[in-house]
Design a protein around this motif. Sequence first.
Motif, PDB file in Angstrom:
ATOM      1  N   TRP A   4      33.295  43.769 -28.185  1.00 58.61           N
ATOM      2  CA  TRP A   4      34.457  44.480 -28.709  1.00 58.61           C
ATOM      3  C   TRP A   4      34.033  45.777 -29.399  1.00 58.61           C
ATOM      4  O   TRP A   4      34.665  46.822 -29.208  1.00 58.61           O
ATOM      5  CB  TRP A   4      35.245  43.607 -29.686  1.00 58.61           C
ATOM      6  CG  TRP A   4      36.160  42.652 -28.998  1.00 58.61           C
ATOM      7  CD1 TRP A   4      35.978  41.308 -28.832  1.00 58.61           C
ATOM      8  CD2 TRP A   4      37.408  42.952 -28.369  1.00 58.61           C
ATOM      9  NE1 TRP A   4      37.021  40.768 -28.140  1.00 58.61           N
ATOM     10  CE2 TRP A   4      37.916  41.758 -27.849  1.00 58.61           C
ATOM     11  CE3 TRP A   4      38.128  44.134 -28.195  1.00 58.61           C
ATOM     12  CZ2 TRP A   4      39.124  41.705 -27.168  1.00 58.61           C
ATOM     13  CZ3 TRP A   4      39.342  44.077 -27.515  1.00 58.61           C
ATOM     14  CH2 TRP A   4      39.820  42.873 -27.015  1.00 58.61           C
ATOM     15  N   PHE A   8      35.196  49.579 -28.373  1.00 53.51           N
ATOM     16  CA  PHE A   8      35.841  50.494 -29.312  1.00 53.51           C
ATOM     17  C   PHE A   8      35.018  51.761 -29.514  1.00 53.51           C
ATOM     18  O   PHE A   8      35.581  52.844 -29.670  1.00 53.51           O
ATOM     19  CB  PHE A   8      36.106  49.814 -30.655  1.00 53.51           C
ATOM     20  CG  PHE A   8      37.291  48.889 -30.617  1.00 53.51           C
ATOM     21  CD1 PHE A   8      38.555  49.373 -30.327  1.00 53.51           C
ATOM     22  CD2 PHE A   8      37.142  47.549 -30.873  1.00 53.51           C
ATOM     23  CE1 PHE A   8      39.654  48.536 -30.291  1.00 53.51           C
ATOM     24  CE2 PHE A   8      38.229  46.700 -30.851  1.00 53.51           C
ATOM     25  CZ  PHE A   8      39.493  47.193 -30.552  1.00 53.51           C
ATOM     26  N   ASN A   9      33.697  51.644 -29.516  1.00 54.71           N
ATOM     27  CA  ASN A   9      32.849  52.834 -29.654  1.00 54.71           C
ATOM     28  C   ASN A   9      32.971  53.748 -28.444  1.00 54.71           C
ATOM     29  O   ASN A   9      32.919  54.967 -28.577  1.00 54.71           O
ATOM     30  CB  ASN A   9      31.390  52.441 -29.881  1.00 54.71           C
ATOM     31  CG  ASN A   9      31.139  51.937 -31.279  1.00 54.71           C
ATOM     32  OD1 ASN A   9      31.837  52.307 -32.218  1.00 54.71           O
ATOM     33  ND2 ASN A   9      30.136  51.082 -31.419  1.00 54.71           N
ATOM     34  N   GLY A  12      37.476  54.142 -28.137  1.00 55.12           N
ATOM     35  CA  GLY A  12      38.302  54.329 -29.321  1.00 55.12           C
ATOM     36  C   GLY A  12      39.472  53.362 -29.328  1.00 55.12           C
ATOM     37  O   GLY A  12      39.841  52.789 -28.300  1.00 55.12           O
ATOM     38  N   TYR A  13      40.069  53.198 -30.481  1.00 52.54           N
ATOM     39  CA  TYR A  13      41.178  52.256 -30.649  1.00 52.54           C
ATOM     40  C   TYR A  13      42.358  52.637 -29.748  1.00 52.54           C
ATOM     41  O   TYR A  13      42.914  51.788 -29.045  1.00 52.54           O
ATOM     42  CB  TYR A  13      41.611  52.236 -32.121  1.00 52.54           C
ATOM     43  CG  TYR A  13      42.748  51.305 -32.413  1.00 52.54           C
ATOM     44  CD1 TYR A  13      42.530  49.943 -32.545  1.00 52.54           C
ATOM     45  CD2 TYR A  13      44.047  51.786 -32.559  1.00 52.54           C
ATOM     46  CE1 TYR A  13      43.576  49.079 -32.814  1.00 52.54           C
ATOM     47  CE2 TYR A  13      45.096  50.933 -32.830  1.00 52.54           C
ATOM     48  CZ  TYR A  13      44.855  49.589 -32.956  1.00 52.54           C
ATOM     49  OH  TYR A  13      45.901  48.734 -33.223  1.00 52.54           O
ATOM     50  N   VAL A  16      41.710  51.912 -26.046  1.00 53.43           N
ATOM     51  CA  VAL A  16      41.798  50.475 -25.749  1.00 53.43           C
ATOM     52  C   VAL A  16      43.262  50.050 -25.678  1.00 53.43           C
ATOM     53  O   VAL A  16      43.671  49.326 -24.770  1.00 53.43           O
ATOM     54  CB  VAL A  16      41.020  49.646 -26.793  1.00 53.43           C
ATOM     55  CG1 VAL A  16      41.236  48.161 -26.589  1.00 53.43           C
ATOM     56  CG2 VAL A  16      39.532  49.977 -26.736  1.00 53.43           C
ATOM     57  N   ARG A  17      44.068  50.528 -26.624  1.00 48.40           N
ATOM     58  CA  ARG A  17      45.510  50.196 -26.625  1.00 48.40           C
ATOM     59  C   ARG A  17      46.170  50.629 -25.317  1.00 48.40           C
ATOM     60  O   ARG A  17      46.967  49.891 -24.736  1.00 48.40           O
ATOM     61  CB  ARG A  17      46.227  50.905 -27.781  1.00 48.40           C
ATOM     62  CG  ARG A  17      46.087  50.232 -29.092  1.00 48.40           C
ATOM     63  CD  ARG A  17      46.902  50.952 -30.166  1.00 48.40           C
ATOM     64  NE  ARG A  17      48.202  50.308 -30.266  1.00 48.40           N
ATOM     65  CZ  ARG A  17      49.365  50.929 -30.148  1.00 48.40           C
ATOM     66  NH1 ARG A  17      49.427  52.212 -29.940  1.00 48.40           N
ATOM     67  NH2 ARG A  17      50.488  50.258 -30.253  1.00 48.40           N
ATOM     68  N   PHE A  38      47.170  44.612 -31.635  1.00 47.21           N
ATOM     69  CA  PHE A  38      47.242  46.045 -31.345  1.00 47.21           C
ATOM     70  C   PHE A  38      48.614  46.644 -31.648  1.00 47.21           C
ATOM     71  O   PHE A  38      48.862  47.800 -31.340  1.00 47.21           O
ATOM     72  CB  PHE A  38      46.843  46.314 -29.894  1.00 47.21           C
ATOM     73  CG  PHE A  38      45.392  46.049 -29.635  1.00 47.21           C
ATOM     74  CD1 PHE A  38      44.442  47.008 -29.941  1.00 47.21           C
ATOM     75  CD2 PHE A  38      44.967  44.848 -29.107  1.00 47.21           C
ATOM     76  CE1 PHE A  38      43.100  46.774 -29.723  1.00 47.21           C
ATOM     77  CE2 PHE A  38      43.628  44.605 -28.878  1.00 47.21           C
ATOM     78  CZ  PHE A  38      42.686  45.565 -29.194  1.00 47.21           C
TER      79      PHE A  38
END
Length: 60
Positions: A4, A8-9, A12-13, A16-17, A38
């Motif tokens: 995970w 994310f790295n 980014g958030y 991913v969303r 999310f």
Amino acid sequence: MDDWLTIFNLYGYDGVREEIKEIPYLNPKDMNFVHIIFDLPLNELKCFKNSLSGERHWSN
């Protein structure tokens, strides 16, 4: 957890969303998980729309 963090790295958030919205199938438990974690409205999830239309990943 390492997987995970790597995702994310890389994306980014927000990235991913956006990708989660395009998943064509999730079982109800996983769909609710991403909805809560999310903060995604169910009607924005492709898998939710597919479940309403009766489409399934695997037919029985």
